[in-house]
Design a protein around this motif. Structure first.
Motif, PDB file in Angstrom:
ATOM      1  N   GLU A  46     -20.537  53.058  48.739  1.00 54.58           N
ATOM      2  CA  GLU A  46     -19.936  53.671  47.396  1.00 54.58           C
ATOM      3  C   GLU A  46     -21.111  54.266  46.519  1.00 54.58           C
ATOM      4  O   GLU A  46     -22.019  53.838  45.875  1.00 54.58           O
ATOM      5  N   ILE A  47     -20.900  55.733  46.371  1.00 53.94           N
ATOM      6  CA  ILE A  47     -22.030  56.509  45.900  1.00 53.94           C
ATOM      7  C   ILE A  47     -21.227  57.541  44.935  1.00 53.94           C
ATOM      8  O   ILE A  47     -20.242  58.097  45.111  1.00 53.94           O
ATOM      9  N   ALA A  48     -21.750  57.554  43.453  1.00 57.23           N
ATOM     10  CA  ALA A  48     -21.368  58.539  42.702  1.00 57.23           C
ATOM     11  C   ALA A  48     -22.559  59.055  41.961  1.00 57.23           C
ATOM     12  O   ALA A  48     -23.600  58.541  41.900  1.00 57.23           O
ATOM     13  N   ARG A  49     -22.486  60.433  41.861  1.00 58.89           N
ATOM     14  CA  ARG A  49     -23.474  61.294  41.481  1.00 58.89           C
ATOM     15  C   ARG A  49     -22.558  62.210  40.285  1.00 58.89           C
ATOM     16  O   ARG A  49     -21.762  62.660  40.492  1.00 58.89           O
ATOM     17  N   GLN A  58     -19.448  63.768  41.483  1.00 64.81           N
ATOM     18  CA  GLN A  58     -19.185  63.809  42.942  1.00 64.81           C
ATOM     19  C   GLN A  58     -19.309  62.361  43.340  1.00 64.81           C
ATOM     20  O   GLN A  58     -20.158  61.427  42.977  1.00 64.81           O
ATOM     21  N   GLN A  59     -18.083  62.051  43.921  1.00 64.09           N
ATOM     22  CA  GLN A  59     -18.114  60.463  44.172  1.00 64.09           C
ATOM     23  C   GLN A  59     -17.681  60.134  45.729  1.00 64.09           C
ATOM     24  O   GLN A  59     -16.675  60.991  46.168  1.00 64.09           O
ATOM     25  N   GLN A  60     -18.199  59.293  46.414  1.00 66.04           N
ATOM     26  CA  GLN A  60     -17.537  59.130  47.750  1.00 66.04           C
ATOM     27  C   GLN A  60     -17.657  57.670  47.832  1.00 66.04           C
ATOM     28  O   GLN A  60     -18.271  56.671  47.239  1.00 66.04           O
ATOM     29  N   GLY A  61     -16.643  57.084  48.656  1.00 67.84           N
ATOM     30  CA  GLY A  61     -16.784  55.635  49.181  1.00 67.84           C
ATOM     31  C   GLY A  61     -15.207  55.237  49.666  1.00 67.84           C
ATOM     32  O   GLY A  61     -14.536  56.011  50.443  1.00 67.84           O
TER      33      GLY A  61
END
Length: 545
Positions: A4-7, A31-34
């Motif tokens: 889970e990564i959020a920038r 930008q978010q992914q997970g």
């Protein structure tokens, strides 16, 4: 599983060329992914899934055949200008937002390759503009009247530009059809029969597109008059004209030779709907003392009509506008010589034509909405903050809060839902009297914190308990759709080093390791659930600069 990564980045600029002019510009990028709640396991397979040998997966871990992921990109540009040079202030607000997500979701929640969703491109483009006129200290009647009026504009294009549905894929090269291995003789026979004549078979991959446009204009006004030292009256209203139309709604089947054939195409159907409405608001404020406010309010609101555009083999459906009428009686006060603060309210909501979501492939579409003719929600809520023993102990604070709800569908006939025993979707149910989804009868929280100066900073220790009486994720309100009651315990210890404005926190969430669900979809294949995280202990650093 993907991390889970959020920038995110945010920029704000302010320009004040004169005392009466003020301009603000802001930009935000995320930008978010997970996974979010897209990794969901089938805890209670329905008969159609059991035929495919799907086994229940009820814990934190399990397996799905389709890789799950979620990616999001969001960009927002916002601007505001204020002119304060006369008896009326002028404010202009505008924004431009774009959001794009792509994801993958295993629809059967099992290792069997049955059905998967891949929203490869879900987009939203939203533009807003607002002009406000506001009273100020120089406006006539400023000593007893303040008001605001204005115009509002909204335009959007939202939906699925690319959505892929994979159903029981036929792979002649691999010799499989879904989870079934085809006999080699049959595979060779199919190839020999189809290849010479150029025929192709459906692969089970369906490309879907569903996009809706919205354009809305509104005029609004609200004023508050202090009719005496202890009584104020607020009157407001909003007139809105909103149009929604279908930009695209189609489905295509992919063939084994790479080509595709159109199943349905509603791009040029010209489907649109315009809703005109006026919704008022009235509020009465009573101040029996300097530290107490009692208020009574009544207002109406509207959520515009919608369309079911993500369709496989069924046409575009129209969903009626949702209307709400709300009553609220509340109090805000301080007690015990100012060491306690209490906010409490009782409310009653009547909702007409609530837009209820359900998910079913056999209903002809992937994500669908329908109307529940009547819904009622009533209850009370409160929050309390008390400084304990302030004469003997500094920084010891008790917090408490809770809400009691009586939320039910008063009239919900012809409703869609999955039969609890057969798992078959039916559209002639009567859910009148059932609980409203995600509406627990009671929720409550109790917390205690102690802060004390230590060295060049502040040390804080706190703990809290949260209880939820349980709720339903679907209007059918059966065991398959329900989340039982649960209680969680959290705690944290933090230290703020004030010279550096640096805070270090050791925290623990769900310390009793309680298993409960934070996401659930009832589908044709069963109960797909996403559990809340188990016990989590960690360290967090915050630096303000």
């Amino acid at each position: 599983l993907p991390a889970e990564i959020a920038r995110a980045a945010r920029l704000k600029l302010r320009w004040k060329p004169a005392d009466h002019l003020d301009f603000n510009l802001a930009a935000f990028r995320l930008q978010q992914q997970g996974l979010s709640t897209l990794f969901a396991l089938n805890a209670e397979p329905r008969p159609i899934a059991e035929l495919a040998l799907v086994q229940p997966q009820t814990g934190y871990s399990g397996a799905v055949d389709n890789p799950s992921y979620f990616h999001l990109q969001n960009t927002v540009i916002y601007g505001q200008g204020v002119w304060e040079a006369g008896p009326v202030d002028l404010k202009l607000i505008g924004s431009d937002q774009s959001i794009e997500t792509n994801a993958s979701y295993d629809f059967d929640g099992s290792p069997m390759p049955l059905v998967a969703f891949e929203p490869a491109k879900q987009t939203g483009e939203v533009r807003t503009a607002e002009l406000q006129l506001l009273s100020n200290d120089q406006t006539w009647g400023a000593d007893w009247l303040n008001w605001i009026g204005g115009l509002y504009f909204f335009k959007s294009r939202q939906g699925y530009d690319e959505l892929y549905l994979h159903v029981l894929s036929v792979d002649l090269d691999g010799g499989t059809a879904g989870a079934i291995s085809l006999p080699p003789a049959l595979v060779n026979a199919l190839r020999g029969a189809l290849d010479p004549v150029g025929l192709a078979v459906p692969t089970g991959n369906i490309d879907l597109e569903g996009v809706v446009g919205t354009r809305s204009y509104a005029a609004f006004a609200q004023g508050t008059a202090a009719l005496s030292e202890w009584f104020s009256l607020t009157l407001g209203g909003r007139y809105q004209v909103e149009k929604r139309w279908v930009i695209a709604s189609n489905s295509n089947a992919t063939l084994s030779n790479g080509e595709s054939i159109n199943i349905f195409d509603f791009d040029n159907a010209g489907l649109s709907d315009t809703v005109r409405s006026f919704k008022p608001k009235v509020s009465l404020d009573f101040r029996p003392s300097d530290d107490a406010l009692v208020y009574l309010s009544w207002q109406q609101a509207l959520k515009s009509a919608a369309y079911n555009t993500v369709n496989i083999y069924d046409g575009v459906d129209y969903v009626e506008p949702e209307e709400m009428e709300a009553y609220e009686l509340g109090v805000k006060t301080t007690l015990l010589g100012g060491t306690a603060r209490l906010n409490a309210a009782a409310f009653h909501y009547e909702i007409k034509n609530q837009q209820v979501q359900y998910v079913s492939l056999l209903a002809g579409g992937a994500i669908r909405f329908e109307n529940a003719a009547g819904e009622r929600i009533r209850g009370v809520d409160f929050d309390l903050l008390v400084e304990l023993l302030p004469e003997w102990v500094d920084g010891l604070v008790l917090t408490a809060g809770g809400a009691y709800l009586d939320a039910s569908y008063q009239n919900y006939q012809g409703a869609s839902g999955f039969d609890s025993s057969t798992g078959v979707l039916t559209n002639n149910n009567d859910f009148s009297g059932n609980r409203v989804v995600r509406a627990p009868d009671f929720t409550g929280q109790l917390g205690l914190s102690k802060s004390t100066p230590w060295g060049a900073g502040m040390l804080e220790l706190s703990g809290s308990v949260y209880h939820n009486s349980g709720y339903s994720y679907a209007p059918i309100d059966d065991d398959i759709s329900n989340q039982d009651a649960y209680t969680t315990v959290d705690a944290h210890l933090s230290y703020l080093y004030e010279p550096w404005r640096l805070r270090a926190t050791v925290f623990g969430r769900n310390l009793t390791d309680k298993f409960y669900i934070i996401g659930l979809f009832n589908t044709d294949f069963g109960r797909l659930q996403s559990p809340a995280p188990p016990r989590v202990v960690g360290l967090r650093l915050n630096w303000d600069f």
